[in-house]
Scaffold this motif. Sequence first.
Motif, PDB file in Angstrom:
ATOM      1  N   ASP A 108       7.915 -32.703  77.437  1.00  0.00           N
ATOM      2  CA  ASP A 108       8.020 -32.364  76.017  1.00  0.00           C
ATOM      3  C   ASP A 108       6.831 -31.513  75.577  1.00  0.00           C
ATOM      4  OD1 ASP A 108      10.191 -34.087  76.158  1.00  0.00           O
ATOM      5  OD2 ASP A 108       9.108 -35.758  75.286  1.00  0.00           O
ATOM      6  N   ILE A 109       5.654 -31.879  76.041  1.00  0.00           N
ATOM      7  CA  ILE A 109       4.439 -31.147  75.695  1.00  0.00           C
ATOM      8  C   ILE A 109       4.500 -29.722  76.248  1.00  0.00           C
ATOM      9  CG2 ILE A 109       1.942 -31.062  76.099  1.00  0.00           C
ATOM     10  CD1 ILE A 109       2.030 -34.188  76.021  1.00  0.00           C
ATOM     11  N   VAL A 110       4.995 -29.575  77.470  1.00  0.00           N
ATOM     12  CA  VAL A 110       5.148 -28.251  78.066  1.00  0.00           C
ATOM     13  C   VAL A 110       6.148 -27.414  77.266  1.00  0.00           C
ATOM     14  CG1 VAL A 110       6.105 -27.039  80.060  1.00  0.00           C
ATOM     15  CG2 VAL A 110       4.433 -28.848  80.402  1.00  0.00           C
ATOM     16  N   LEU A 111       7.256 -28.014  76.854  1.00  0.00           N
ATOM     17  CA  LEU A 111       8.251 -27.282  76.067  1.00  0.00           C
ATOM     18  C   LEU A 111       7.647 -26.750  74.777  1.00  0.00           C
ATOM     19  CD1 LEU A 111      11.395 -29.569  76.485  1.00  0.00           C
ATOM     20  CD2 LEU A 111      11.187 -27.192  77.264  1.00  0.00           C
ATOM     21  N   LEU A 112       6.816 -27.552  74.114  1.00  0.00           N
ATOM     22  CA  LEU A 112       6.207 -27.117  72.858  1.00  0.00           C
ATOM     23  C   LEU A 112       5.211 -25.985  73.097  1.00  0.00           C
ATOM     24  CD1 LEU A 112       5.917 -27.394  69.844  1.00  0.00           C
ATOM     25  CD2 LEU A 112       4.271 -29.249  70.212  1.00  0.00           C
ATOM     26  N   LYS A 113       4.405 -26.074  74.147  1.00  0.00           N
ATOM     27  CA  LYS A 113       3.473 -24.988  74.451  1.00  0.00           C
ATOM     28  C   LYS A 113       4.234 -23.700  74.736  1.00  0.00           C
ATOM     29  CE  LYS A 113      -0.121 -28.021  76.323  1.00  0.00           C
ATOM     30  NZ  LYS A 113      -0.888 -28.443  77.510  1.00  0.00           N
ATOM     31  N   ARG A 114       5.302 -23.815  75.515  1.00  0.00           N
ATOM     32  CA  ARG A 114       6.137 -22.650  75.845  1.00  0.00           C
ATOM     33  C   ARG A 114       6.710 -22.020  74.578  1.00  0.00           C
ATOM     34  NH1 ARG A 114      11.780 -22.411  77.047  1.00  0.00           N
ATOM     35  NH2 ARG A 114      12.358 -20.738  78.517  1.00  0.00           N
ATOM     36  N   ARG A 115       7.194 -22.860  73.674  1.00  0.00           N
ATOM     37  CA  ARG A 115       7.795 -22.350  72.441  1.00  0.00           C
ATOM     38  C   ARG A 115       6.767 -21.654  71.565  1.00  0.00           C
ATOM     39  NH1 ARG A 115      10.987 -26.217  68.134  1.00  0.00           N
ATOM     40  NH2 ARG A 115      12.678 -24.752  67.697  1.00  0.00           N
ATOM     41  N   LEU A 116       5.590 -22.243  71.390  1.00  0.00           N
ATOM     42  CA  LEU A 116       4.564 -21.650  70.540  1.00  0.00           C
ATOM     43  C   LEU A 116       4.041 -20.341  71.122  1.00  0.00           C
ATOM     44  CD1 LEU A 116       2.551 -24.816  69.403  1.00  0.00           C
ATOM     45  CD2 LEU A 116       4.297 -23.542  68.133  1.00  0.00           C
ATOM     46  N   GLY A 125       9.300 -14.857  80.680  1.00  0.00           N
ATOM     47  CA  GLY A 125       9.069 -14.851  82.125  1.00  0.00           C
ATOM     48  C   GLY A 125       7.642 -15.128  82.523  1.00  0.00           C
ATOM     49  N   ALA A 126       6.723 -15.123  81.551  1.00  0.00           N
ATOM     50  CA  ALA A 126       5.322 -15.452  81.829  1.00  0.00           C
ATOM     51  C   ALA A 126       5.030 -16.917  81.579  1.00  0.00           C
ATOM     52  CB  ALA A 126       4.394 -14.589  80.974  1.00  0.00           C
ATOM     53  N   LEU A 127       6.024 -17.656  81.059  1.00  0.00           N
ATOM     54  CA  LEU A 127       5.831 -19.050  80.653  1.00  0.00           C
ATOM     55  C   LEU A 127       6.787 -19.915  81.457  1.00  0.00           C
ATOM     56  CD1 LEU A 127       5.861 -18.314  76.817  1.00  0.00           C
ATOM     57  CD2 LEU A 127       3.847 -18.431  78.313  1.00  0.00           C
ATOM     58  N   LEU A 128       6.313 -20.446  82.573  1.00  0.00           N
ATOM     59  CA  LEU A 128       7.179 -21.081  83.550  1.00  0.00           C
ATOM     60  C   LEU A 128       6.911 -22.581  83.630  1.00  0.00           C
ATOM     61  CD1 LEU A 128       6.673 -18.382  86.332  1.00  0.00           C
ATOM     62  CD2 LEU A 128       8.405 -18.423  84.515  1.00  0.00           C
ATOM     63  N   ILE A 129       7.902 -23.372  83.241  1.00  0.00           N
ATOM     64  CA  ILE A 129       7.783 -24.822  83.389  1.00  0.00           C
ATOM     65  C   ILE A 129       7.708 -25.138  84.880  1.00  0.00           C
ATOM     66  CG2 ILE A 129       8.858 -27.045  82.914  1.00  0.00           C
ATOM     67  CD1 ILE A 129      10.295 -25.697  80.563  1.00  0.00           C
ATOM     68  N   THR A 130       6.746 -25.958  85.262  1.00  0.00           N
ATOM     69  CA  THR A 130       6.443 -26.200  86.674  1.00  0.00           C
ATOM     70  C   THR A 130       6.341 -27.700  86.931  1.00  0.00           C
ATOM     71  OG1 THR A 130       5.193 -24.118  86.719  1.00  0.00           O
ATOM     72  CG2 THR A 130       4.785 -25.692  88.510  1.00  0.00           C
ATOM     73  N   THR A 131       6.998 -28.150  87.987  1.00  0.00           N
ATOM     74  CA  THR A 131       6.892 -29.558  88.374  1.00  0.00           C
ATOM     75  C   THR A 131       5.904 -29.683  89.525  1.00  0.00           C
ATOM     76  OG1 THR A 131       8.730 -29.491  89.976  1.00  0.00           O
ATOM     77  CG2 THR A 131       9.268 -29.965  87.674  1.00  0.00           C
ATOM     78  N   VAL A 132       5.076 -30.701  89.450  1.00  0.00           N
ATOM     79  CA  VAL A 132       4.035 -30.915  90.443  1.00  0.00           C
ATOM     80  C   VAL A 132       3.995 -32.391  90.823  1.00  0.00           C
ATOM     81  CG1 VAL A 132       2.652 -28.999  89.537  1.00  0.00           C
ATOM     82  CG2 VAL A 132       2.230 -31.330  88.711  1.00  0.00           C
ATOM     83  N   ARG A 176       9.392 -24.467  90.068  1.00  0.00           N
ATOM     84  CA  ARG A 176       9.166 -23.885  88.748  1.00  0.00           C
ATOM     85  C   ARG A 176      10.291 -22.913  88.428  1.00  0.00           C
ATOM     86  NH1 ARG A 176       4.113 -19.696  89.779  1.00  0.00           N
ATOM     87  NH2 ARG A 176       5.387 -17.853  90.212  1.00  0.00           N
ATOM     88  N   GLN A 177      10.311 -22.478  87.177  1.00  0.00           N
ATOM     89  CA  GLN A 177      11.311 -21.513  86.752  1.00  0.00           C
ATOM     90  C   GLN A 177      11.051 -20.143  87.372  1.00  0.00           C
ATOM     91  OE1 GLN A 177      10.412 -22.323  82.578  1.00  0.00           O
ATOM     92  NE2 GLN A 177      12.593 -22.744  82.252  1.00  0.00           N
TER      93      GLN A 177
END
Length: 206
Positions: A108-116, A125-132, A176-177
Amino acid sequence: MAAAGLFAVCLSSAYPAHAFLARPALFAAIGGATRAPTGWVQFCAENAEECRPLADQARDVVLTPELLQQLYQINKYVNDRVQWTSDPDLYGKAERWTYPLDRGDCEDIVLLKRRLLAKAGWPQGALLITTVEERGANKGRHAVLTVRSDRGEMILDNQTPEILFWYETNYRYLSRQSVTDPNIWVSFGAEQPRPDTVPAEHQFTR
């Protein structure tokens, strides 16, 4: 003077802007296509307009001191605003991705950072949600935001106020995306490039 003071506060003393921007550009090696997380699939089913590739999807970002400052400000704003809370505690289910108000988990926190950041003009394309995967005794899955620029790929993480290059974290990167389509997810290559200027203990290893 005020702006300069704010910038000094935002940037770690270990990484002043000129040194940060002067680092060698290094990008993670990406593997083949992989399955998107179920949370992303659910999020897109509820927010289809947020998941469509945009016309400037893969536009390159030239990282400037001003944009670096913006990254620090938005990262800090979201980290300070959203209190980490698990999905079972918040929604009564094991996994749910959504935009948080004042509580949410790492996705959720990543989604908000991406949106802002997208609203501030950063291309999708510069904002890629990434699983680690975290290492050590508390090993577990986690999500961060990879931000691509001409200076390399940086990690925005709710667990630290610092912005690090991808190879400076202690994570094992899973997926990641894609830079061309947020609905296409890719794995990470088995072999990763290693910068000569970073001590081995700070380099990403699989």
